[in-house]
Design a protein around this motif. Structure first.
Motif, PDB file in Angstrom:
ATOM      1  N   ARG A  25       0.868  -1.182   0.000  1.00 44.17           N
ATOM      2  CA  ARG A  25       0.000   0.000   0.000  1.00 44.17           C
ATOM      3  C   ARG A  25       0.898   1.222   0.000  1.00 44.17           C
ATOM      4  NH1 ARG A  25      -2.803  -2.757   4.830  1.00 44.17           N
ATOM      5  NH2 ARG A  25      -0.923  -1.900   5.672  1.00 44.17           N
TER       6      ARG A  25
ATOM      7  N   ARG B 106      -3.112   0.488  -3.564  1.00 46.46           N
ATOM      8  CA  ARG B 106      -2.362  -0.763  -3.461  1.00 46.46           C
ATOM      9  C   ARG B 106      -1.755  -1.039  -4.834  1.00 46.46           C
ATOM     10  NH1 ARG B 106      -3.772  -4.827  -0.065  1.00 46.46           N
ATOM     11  NH2 ARG B 106      -5.956  -4.251  -0.189  1.00 46.46           N
TER      12      ARG B 106
ATOM     13  N   PRO C  87       2.253  -5.508   2.707  1.00 44.99           N
ATOM     14  CA  PRO C  87       0.989  -6.246   2.858  1.00 44.99           C
ATOM     15  C   PRO C  87       1.112  -7.335   3.917  1.00 44.99           C
ATOM     16  CG  PRO C  87       2.141  -6.990   0.906  1.00 44.99           C
ATOM     17  CD  PRO C  87       2.935  -5.830   1.469  1.00 44.99           C
TER      18      PRO C  87
END
Length: 195
Positions: free
Chosen positions: A127, A142, A183
């Motif tokens: 992100r 993202r 992530p």
């Protein structure tokens, strides 16, 4: 003057032979001068303890200068005028400058994609927030795909634009500040941006 002492059958060969000897003399002189300058640069580098990274460009530029000068002298001996050489050079330089300027953004994005692939400032799934300034929020998303010219992000900036696909030029990642979150396994499929 020397042709008086030569047989008549050699008179036709005298001009081309002289031209070849002059060209050979230019080439040998350029080679000797290039080697001499390289040795002078090496001796100066060892005497004053210059780093090798400083000496290599100096040797290279001096070598190319001598090669170009010798090439121009050979072309002049072959009958090519300096005006023709200068016109060709300036024409080529103008076309190259226009082409480089026209392709600058594409080349910049290609180079930045190379940096993204090698330095890995972010990866697919991370992100990101691209900040316009430290006090202003920027684009949030993202990373979906990294291409040669742009990077695709899933837009997470607001509820109205959530899920949209953003294509951001790769050079933008090196011109602005970026916040990055790695992530998590559980977070890969259902991410909600929290303000």
């Amino acid at each position: 003057m020397i042709d008086q002492y030569l047989p008549t059958w050699m008179h036709a060969w005298l001009a081309p032979l002289t031209l070849c000897l002059q060209i050979l003399l230019i080439i040998v002189t350029a080679w000797v001068l290039r080697r001499l300058i390289w040795r002078i640069v090496e001796r100066l580098g060892s005497k004053y303890l210059f780093p090798p990274g400083m000496l290599v460009p100096l040797r290279t530029m001096a070598g190319w200068f001598i090669i170009v000068a010798a090439l121009l002298m050979v072309m002049q001996r072959l009958g090519v005028s300096a005006t023709v050489i200068w016109t060709a050079f300036t024409g080529f330089a103008a076309v190259a400058a226009v082409a480089f300027f026209a392709a600058w953004s594409v080349l910049s994005n290609l180079f930045c994609s190379f940096l993204i692939f090698t330095a890995a400032p972010f990866r697919v799934g991370d992100r990101l927030e691209i900040l316009d300034a430290a006090d202003k929020p920027g684009v949030k998303g993202r990373v979906l795909e990294i291409h040669l010219l742009y990077t695709s992000l899933e837009d997470l900036t607001s509820e109205e634009t959530k899920g949209a696909r953003l294509q951001i030029p790769n050079s933008a990642f090196f011109q602005k500040s970026i916040r990055r979150w790695h992530p998590d396994e559980a977070d890969l499929k259902s991410f909600v941006w929290k303000d």
